[in-house]
Design an enzyme around this catalytic site. Structure first.
Site, PDB file in Angstrom:
ATOM      1  N   GLY A 161      -4.448  -5.751   6.632  1.00 29.66           N
ATOM      2  CA  GLY A 161      -5.564  -4.747   6.096  1.00 29.66           C
ATOM      3  C   GLY A 161      -6.610  -5.488   7.630  1.00 29.66           C
ATOM      4  O   GLY A 161      -6.881  -4.390   7.939  1.00 29.66           O
ATOM      5  N   ARG A 201     -13.038  -9.014  -1.568  1.00 30.30           N
ATOM      6  CA  ARG A 201     -11.508  -8.844   0.273  1.00 30.30           C
ATOM      7  C   ARG A 201     -12.395  -7.069   0.092  1.00 30.30           C
ATOM      8  O   ARG A 201     -11.179  -6.707  -0.839  1.00 30.30           O
ATOM      9  CB  ARG A 201     -10.942  -9.109   0.362  1.00 30.30           C
ATOM     10  CG  ARG A 201     -10.483  -9.412   1.346  1.00 30.30           C
ATOM     11  CD  ARG A 201      -9.201  -8.209   1.348  1.00 30.30           C
ATOM     12  NE  ARG A 201      -8.066  -8.291   2.119  1.00 30.30           N
ATOM     13  CZ  ARG A 201      -7.378  -7.104   2.405  1.00 30.30           C
ATOM     14  NH1 ARG A 201      -7.233  -6.345   1.610  1.00 30.30           N
ATOM     15  NH2 ARG A 201      -6.211  -6.606   3.479  1.00 30.30           N
ATOM     16  N   GLY A 204      -9.465  -4.437   2.175  1.00 26.27           N
ATOM     17  CA  GLY A 204      -8.660  -4.095   3.243  1.00 26.27           C
ATOM     18  C   GLY A 204      -9.082  -2.937   3.886  1.00 26.27           C
ATOM     19  O   GLY A 204      -9.671  -2.515   4.013  1.00 26.27           O
ATOM     20  N   ASP A 205      -7.994  -3.000   5.014  1.00 23.48           N
ATOM     21  CA  ASP A 205      -7.668  -0.815   5.531  1.00 23.48           C
ATOM     22  C   ASP A 205      -8.066  -0.240   4.568  1.00 23.48           C
ATOM     23  O   ASP A 205      -9.029   1.330   5.122  1.00 23.48           O
ATOM     24  CB  ASP A 205      -7.591  -1.038   6.538  1.00 23.48           C
ATOM     25  CG  ASP A 205      -5.513  -1.335   6.553  1.00 23.48           C
ATOM     26  OD1 ASP A 205      -6.103  -2.045   5.233  1.00 23.48           O
ATOM     27  OD2 ASP A 205      -4.932  -0.147   6.421  1.00 23.48           O
ATOM     28  N   THR A 263      -0.299  -0.117   6.655  1.00 21.66           N
ATOM     29  CA  THR A 263       0.087  -1.011   5.842  1.00 21.66           C
ATOM     30  C   THR A 263      -0.055  -2.065   6.662  1.00 21.66           C
ATOM     31  O   THR A 263       0.164  -1.985   7.683  1.00 21.66           O
ATOM     32  CB  THR A 263       1.401  -0.460   4.686  1.00 21.66           C
ATOM     33  OG1 THR A 263       1.255  -1.215   3.624  1.00 21.66           O
ATOM     34  CG2 THR A 263       2.582   0.001   5.973  1.00 21.66           C
ATOM     35  N   GLY A 264      -0.029  -3.019   5.243  1.00 18.28           N
ATOM     36  CA  GLY A 264      -0.104  -4.715   6.229  1.00 18.28           C
ATOM     37  C   GLY A 264      -1.131  -5.018   6.487  1.00 18.28           C
ATOM     38  O   GLY A 264      -1.886  -4.528   5.366  1.00 18.28           O
ATOM     39  N   THR A 278       0.687  -1.258  -0.409  1.00 15.54           N
ATOM     40  CA  THR A 278       0.089   0.119   0.121  1.00 15.54           C
ATOM     41  C   THR A 278       0.859   1.310  -0.421  1.00 15.54           C
ATOM     42  O   THR A 278       1.688   1.146   1.098  1.00 15.54           O
ATOM     43  CB  THR A 278      -0.779  -0.185   1.557  1.00 15.54           C
ATOM     44  OG1 THR A 278      -1.842  -0.867   1.655  1.00 15.54           O
ATOM     45  CG2 THR A 278      -1.491   1.376   1.579  1.00 15.54           C
TER      46      THR A 278
END
Ligand code: ASP
Length: 342
Positions: free
Chosen positions: A253, A227, A229-230, A250-251, A199
């Protein structure tokens, strides 16, 4: 359609495939009264340069965070923009959001065939009564706003990675693969199947003292279709409160969402913590929640406060973020909960 579908699972990771030697400076908080811009991963250096074209000329943080991450959206990149890895059905789906200094925010998610999702997010913010548009509705809005509908073809690298992934069809994110893919010492061609996670998140303070942020991603490689994510979620992947500070994540989510990560970091800064302390507090919360599973996931936050102080914290070592101020640019290795990779 994909024949060899397996339900996506977060499998345990083997050892980290080697941290890259990087020309990074020791971690330290930076103090600047602006303008200042920070963004995630080594790719953030180029993104910050894009942002600086705006900030360095007295432009707004909002314009800067849009222009900055557009650099990454346009680049050949495993995990941001249309060159990113597809979902498990073979389609690239993009998520992005943007937020200004007055709590205005816009977001798009599950957006296909549009090159600059961050700019569509900004249009959602500025031209609709809504905060978030998803899927075909987001695409319809983008096209109506004049964004070209691009080919849905995968980039050659993404096609290769996907073909490789289909052989096993399992989800195994590689911690810190982002820096392997984009870092100063990144190989030209990555081993296939490793582009799983990335991200670009950016937050900036302009010369007038206003904060803004943006976040854009193709999300987890080979994710389940649909899907999110965050990254497109205001409060999770990004949050800005102009009285206090701004944060982006980042990472993994899912684990940022469950703690409302970026919003939580900003709330910690409101309590008086420095950006690094605030990021650390929420990383430690994720560590507590995840228990032994924390070995297998990477999450990192970067934050900037109203005074222009920057900070970051990650679960695992190897995460770096880029900063640019009037004094120049640099990459900083973020401090982390685990001091060594297992
Ligand atoms: N946070 C992104 C997501 O979960 C991916 C990443 O930053 O690695 O979609």
């Amino acid at each position: 359609m994909v024949n060899r579908r397996k339900f996506i699972r977060t499998a345990s990771l083997g050892s980290l495939a080697g941290l890259l030697a990087k020309d990074v400076l020791a971690a330290e908080a930076s103090v600047s009264n602006g303008p200042v811009v920070i963004s995630t991963w080594d790719a953030g250096l180029a993104a910050n340069r894009g942002a600086w074209e705006v900030l360095g000329n007295g432009g707004t943080a909002l314009d800067a965070v849009e222009k900055g991450v557009m650099v990454t959206e346009s680049s050949i990149n495993c995990c941001v923009g249309l060159g990113g890895n597809p979902d498990r059905d073979g389609f690239v789906t993009l998520d992005a959001c943007i937020m200004d200094h007055q709590f205005n925010c816009g977001s798009v998610a599950f957006l296909e065939r549009i090159k600059h999702p961050v700019s569509v997010a900004r249009r959602v913010m500025e031209k609709t009564p809504h905060v978030m548009l998803v899927g075909s509705g987001a695409q319809q809005f983008a096209v109506a706003e004049g964004f070209p509908l691009e080919s849905g073809a995968l980039s050659p690298d993404a096609q290769k990675a996907y073909t490789e992934w289909l052989k096993k069809a399992e989800y195994k994110p590689v911690i810190n693969v982002e820096n392997k893919a984009h870092g100063p010492f990144a190989p030209a061609i990555m081993p296939t199947g490793e582009f799983n996670h990335d991200t670009i998140g950016m937050v900036a303070l302009d010369a007038k003292g206003n904060l803004s942020g943006s976040c854009t991603t193709s999300g987890m490689g080979f994710k389940m279709r649909g899907r999110l994510g965050d990254s497109p979620i205001i409060g999770a992947g990004l949050y800005v409160d102009n009285e206090v500070g701004a944060c982006t994540a980042t990472g993994q989510g899912e684990d940022v969402i469950r703690v409302a990560g970026s919003s939580a970091v900003v709330e910690m800064m409101r309590q008086g913590l420095t950006p690094e302390q605030a990021c650390k507090k929420i990383i430690e919360r994720i560590v507590r929640i995840k228990k032994e599973k924390v070995k297998d996931i990477q999450v990192a936050f970067i934050a900037l406060d109203k005074k222009g102080r920057a900070g970051s914290y990650a679960i695992h070592p190897g995460f770096s973020y880029a900063i640019r101020t009037t004094k120049g640019e640099r990459l900083i290795n973020a401090p982390s909960h685990f001091k060594k990779t297992s």
